[in-house]
Design a protein around this motif. Sequence first.
Motif, PDB file in Angstrom:
ATOM      1  N   LEU A 117       0.800  -1.226   0.000  1.00 30.54           N
ATOM      2  CA  LEU A 117       0.000   0.000   0.000  1.00 30.54           C
ATOM      3  C   LEU A 117       0.833   1.277   0.000  1.00 30.54           C
ATOM      4  CD1 LEU A 117      -2.923  -0.831   2.488  1.00 30.54           C
ATOM      5  CD2 LEU A 117      -2.809  -1.185   0.019  1.00 30.54           C
ATOM      6  N   GLU A 118       2.096   1.186  -0.295  1.00 34.52           N
ATOM      7  CA  GLU A 118       2.934   2.396  -0.291  1.00 34.52           C
ATOM      8  C   GLU A 118       2.420   3.395  -1.325  1.00 34.52           C
ATOM      9  OE1 GLU A 118       7.060   1.564  -0.690  1.00 34.52           O
ATOM     10  OE2 GLU A 118       7.097   0.121   0.964  1.00 34.52           O
ATOM     11  N   GLY A 119       2.103   4.597  -0.851  1.00 27.24           N
ATOM     12  CA  GLY A 119       1.599   5.637  -1.738  1.00 27.24           C
ATOM     13  C   GLY A 119       0.170   5.426  -2.189  1.00 27.24           C
ATOM     14  N   ARG A 120      -0.517   4.434  -1.642  1.00 22.06           N
ATOM     15  CA  ARG A 120      -1.898   4.126  -2.037  1.00 22.06           C
ATOM     16  C   ARG A 120      -2.883   4.617  -0.982  1.00 22.06           C
ATOM     17  NH1 ARG A 120      -2.920   0.296  -6.106  1.00 22.06           N
ATOM     18  NH2 ARG A 120      -0.968  -0.321  -7.118  1.00 22.06           N
ATOM     19  N   HIS A 121      -4.041   5.074  -1.441  1.00 20.45           N
ATOM     20  CA  HIS A 121      -5.134   5.405  -0.535  1.00 20.45           C
ATOM     21  C   HIS A 121      -5.769   4.108  -0.036  1.00 20.45           C
ATOM     22  CE1 HIS A 121      -5.500   9.809  -1.253  1.00 20.45           C
ATOM     23  NE2 HIS A 121      -4.847   9.480  -2.366  1.00 20.45           N
ATOM     24  N   ILE A 138      -1.766   5.919   2.529  1.00 15.79           N
ATOM     25  CA  ILE A 138      -2.511   7.157   2.718  1.00 15.79           C
ATOM     26  C   ILE A 138      -3.880   6.826   3.306  1.00 15.79           C
ATOM     27  CG2 ILE A 138      -3.447   9.208   1.589  1.00 15.79           C
ATOM     28  CD1 ILE A 138      -1.395   8.683  -0.681  1.00 15.79           C
ATOM     29  N   PRO A 139      -4.110   7.135   4.580  1.00 17.27           N
ATOM     30  CA  PRO A 139      -5.397   6.823   5.197  1.00 17.27           C
ATOM     31  C   PRO A 139      -6.539   7.574   4.511  1.00 17.27           C
ATOM     32  CG  PRO A 139      -3.752   7.386   6.859  1.00 17.27           C
ATOM     33  CD  PRO A 139      -3.176   7.770   5.532  1.00 17.27           C
ATOM     34  N   ASP A 140      -7.632   6.879   4.267  1.00 16.91           N
ATOM     35  CA  ASP A 140      -8.792   7.466   3.599  1.00 16.91           C
ATOM     36  C   ASP A 140     -10.031   7.167   4.430  1.00 16.91           C
ATOM     37  OD1 ASP A 140     -11.046   7.835   1.718  1.00 16.91           O
ATOM     38  OD2 ASP A 140      -9.468   8.058   0.200  1.00 16.91           O
ATOM     39  N   ILE A 150      -6.244  -1.973  -5.917  1.00 20.68           N
ATOM     40  CA  ILE A 150      -6.416  -2.090  -4.467  1.00 20.68           C
ATOM     41  C   ILE A 150      -7.817  -1.622  -4.093  1.00 20.68           C
ATOM     42  CG2 ILE A 150      -5.582  -1.388  -2.196  1.00 20.68           C
ATOM     43  CD1 ILE A 150      -3.495  -2.983  -3.661  1.00 20.68           C
ATOM     44  N   TRP A 151      -8.570  -2.488  -3.420  1.00 18.73           N
ATOM     45  CA  TRP A 151      -9.896  -2.159  -2.918  1.00 18.73           C
ATOM     46  C   TRP A 151      -9.914  -2.420  -1.418  1.00 18.73           C
ATOM     47  CZ3 TRP A 151     -14.549  -1.062  -5.847  1.00 18.73           C
ATOM     48  CH2 TRP A 151     -14.326  -0.947  -7.229  1.00 18.73           C
ATOM     49  N   THR A 152     -10.275  -1.407  -0.642  1.00 15.99           N
ATOM     50  CA  THR A 152     -10.301  -1.573   0.805  1.00 15.99           C
ATOM     51  C   THR A 152     -11.625  -1.086   1.372  1.00 15.99           C
ATOM     52  OG1 THR A 152      -9.142   0.562   1.032  1.00 15.99           O
ATOM     53  CG2 THR A 152      -7.800  -1.430   1.145  1.00 15.99           C
ATOM     54  N   GLY A 153     -12.136  -1.830   2.351  1.00 19.49           N
ATOM     55  CA  GLY A 153     -13.352  -1.435   3.050  1.00 19.49           C
ATOM     56  C   GLY A 153     -13.000  -0.909   4.424  1.00 19.49           C
ATOM     57  N   GLY A 154     -13.836  -0.022   4.947  1.00 16.64           N
ATOM     58  CA  GLY A 154     -13.612   0.522   6.281  1.00 16.64           C
ATOM     59  C   GLY A 154     -13.905  -0.512   7.355  1.00 16.64           C
TER      60      GLY A 154
END
Length: 235
Positions: A117-121, A138-140, A150-154
Amino acid sequence: MTSAAPTTHIVFPLYPGVTHLDFCGPHQVFARLPGVHLSVASEGGRDIEAEGLVFAGLEDLATITHCNVLCVPGGFGCVEAMERPGFMAAIRRLAGSADYVTSVCTGSLILAAAGLLEGRHAACHWAWRHMLTEFAAIPDEGRVVNDGNIWTGGGVTAGIDFALALVARIAGVGVAQTIQLALEYAPAPPFDSGRPDLAPETVVNGYREKLADVLRDREAAIRRVAAGRANRASQ
């Protein structure tokens, strides 16, 4: 003769201390995806206890050579998981060829610790989100965050939203809407307190106090993991 429909292989790597809704939520959504093959795996195929539930009959993570979607759930055991070399090696290996690298809740910290995740939201549970910066992510604040593949859920329940969004990307909006209808996913919570900016201040402060010792220990451990990764990278 028509060819068989392509299969979407989705892998959920579990570890001790995982939050079961982090993967059960998206697992239920993905299970309705046409042409899907789901793998729930652990190191050595060992049973995993998750907040009172035991998940058995798991695949051995080391024997899975490829997947289209890697979905890493979160949980209070995420820091211990990122300190397990075999587990993290499997995460990096599977992520290397996956079409989509994904996570739910603090699973994004595992992806970050793996150097993905370097440099990724990236999204994360609100109480842990700031720790992503230790790995140059990058925290979103988004409930579902997409940055490249990259897909991330809260936090926790966001896994259902994330899974529906990814199904829409893979199979189309109509398929995602049909799955949502089939599951009657129409959130109408009895209290509007699902985020710290919405919950009563007394509730937020009480939860922060409850987590204080855990977060302090986890922050120290995450800094240790991040420092070790940085040292290895500089050698």
